[in-house]
Design a protein around this motif. Structure first.
Motif, PDB file in Angstrom:
ATOM      1  N   LEU A  89      47.115  43.158  31.350  1.00 27.13           N
ATOM      2  CA  LEU A  89      46.551  42.181  30.969  1.00 27.13           C
ATOM      3  C   LEU A  89      45.266  42.415  31.376  1.00 27.13           C
ATOM      4  N   LEU A  90      44.398  42.508  30.292  1.00 30.02           N
ATOM      5  CA  LEU A  90      42.805  42.614  30.667  1.00 30.02           C
ATOM      6  C   LEU A  90      42.265  41.304  30.469  1.00 30.02           C
ATOM      7  N   THR A  91      41.534  41.086  31.672  1.00 33.22           N
ATOM      8  CA  THR A  91      41.072  39.658  31.536  1.00 33.22           C
ATOM      9  C   THR A  91      39.461  39.690  31.880  1.00 33.22           C
ATOM     10  N   THR A  92      39.167  38.514  31.893  1.00 34.49           N
ATOM     11  CA  THR A  92      37.337  38.413  32.195  1.00 34.49           C
ATOM     12  C   THR A  92      37.071  38.754  33.529  1.00 34.49           C
ATOM     13  N   GLU A  93      38.217  38.899  34.619  1.00 38.20           N
ATOM     14  CA  GLU A  93      37.593  39.474  35.756  1.00 38.20           C
ATOM     15  C   GLU A  93      38.411  40.700  36.065  1.00 38.20           C
ATOM     16  N   GLY A  94      39.010  41.470  35.108  1.00 36.09           N
ATOM     17  CA  GLY A  94      39.493  42.744  35.454  1.00 36.09           C
ATOM     18  C   GLY A  94      40.975  43.096  34.776  1.00 36.09           C
ATOM     19  N   LYS A  95      41.625  43.988  35.269  1.00 35.79           N
ATOM     20  CA  LYS A  95      43.086  44.546  34.911  1.00 35.79           C
ATOM     21  C   LYS A  95      43.842  43.847  35.587  1.00 35.79           C
ATOM     22  N   VAL A  96      44.912  43.340  35.124  1.00 39.09           N
ATOM     23  CA  VAL A  96      46.164  42.855  36.138  1.00 39.09           C
ATOM     24  C   VAL A  96      47.269  43.734  35.444  1.00 39.09           C
ATOM     25  N   PRO A  97      47.934  44.525  36.286  1.00 39.47           N
ATOM     26  CA  PRO A  97      49.065  45.602  35.807  1.00 39.47           C
ATOM     27  C   PRO A  97      50.178  44.369  35.283  1.00 39.47           C
ATOM     28  N   GLY A  98      50.670  44.961  34.294  1.00 35.61           N
ATOM     29  CA  GLY A  98      51.755  44.286  33.501  1.00 35.61           C
ATOM     30  C   GLY A  98      53.045  43.781  34.488  1.00 35.61           C
ATOM     31  N   ASP A  99      53.321  44.800  35.524  1.00 37.12           N
ATOM     32  CA  ASP A  99      54.523  44.539  36.452  1.00 37.12           C
ATOM     33  C   ASP A  99      54.358  43.224  37.436  1.00 37.12           C
ATOM     34  N   ARG A 100      53.356  42.854  37.360  1.00 38.42           N
ATOM     35  CA  ARG A 100      52.901  41.636  38.279  1.00 38.42           C
ATOM     36  C   ARG A 100      53.024  40.333  37.305  1.00 38.42           C
ATOM     37  N   LEU A 101      53.484  40.498  36.117  1.00 36.94           N
ATOM     38  CA  LEU A 101      53.604  39.397  35.350  1.00 36.94           C
ATOM     39  C   LEU A 101      54.947  38.457  35.943  1.00 36.94           C
ATOM     40  N   LYS A 102      54.602  36.843  35.966  1.00 38.80           N
ATOM     41  CA  LYS A 102      55.981  36.236  36.264  1.00 38.80           C
ATOM     42  C   LYS A 102      56.356  35.343  35.413  1.00 38.80           C
TER      43      LYS A 102
END
Length: 147
Positions: free
Chosen positions: A121-134
């Motif tokens: 996920l590309l957010t306003t604060e950086g990239k969040v790896p998809g495998d962290r999605l809850k």
């Protein structure tokens, strides 16, 4: 790698009829493993339709192909708990960790066009790896904390 912003507006074609079904406007995502669960289409008429990712045959540079139009479902017929419901669209939503810490607003989605898996996920604060999605809901996207 493909950004969802580059897929928006792409034409969706049914292979069985070579008919144009609509254009991509949005998507929904789901965890375990993180993936795009459906594509929302602008179609003829007043209401949009939804195509589950499992019906996608190929995600090409110029068009997305699906087996047939049989997988199209009117958006208005979806229940809010269904993965394809518009409330599971992450774009523009807050990203919160399971501890309630903000990680920005989702601006785009990096996904694998071959299987729909969510890379980040590309957010306003950086990239969040998809495998962290809850999970994804009407209010926010929830992810596991880093590390």
């Amino acid at each position: 790698m493909m950004l969802f912003s580059t897929a928006q507006g792409r034409t969706v074609i049914a292979l069985s009829t070579a008919e144009r079904l609509g254009t991509i406007t949005a998507c929904t995502i789901a965890p375990s493993p993180a993936h795009i669960s459906s594509l929302h289409l602008r179609t003829r008429g007043r209401h949009g339709h939804v195509m589950l990712w499992k019906n996608v045959q190929s995600f090409g540079e110029d068009a997305v192909t699906v087996r047939s139009a049989e997988g199209l479902k009117p958006e208005k017929e979806l229940e809010s708990a269904e993965e394809a419901h518009k409330s599971h669209d992450p774009l523009g939503k807050r990203v919160l960790t399971e501890a309630g810490e903000s990680m920005g607003i989702v601006e785009d989605i990096d996904f694998d066009e071959k299987d729909g898996s969510l890379r980040a996920l590309l957010t306003t604060e950086g990239k969040v790896p998809g495998d962290r999605l809850k999970g994804v809901g009407g209010y926010a996207v929830v992810v596991r904390r880093p590390g």
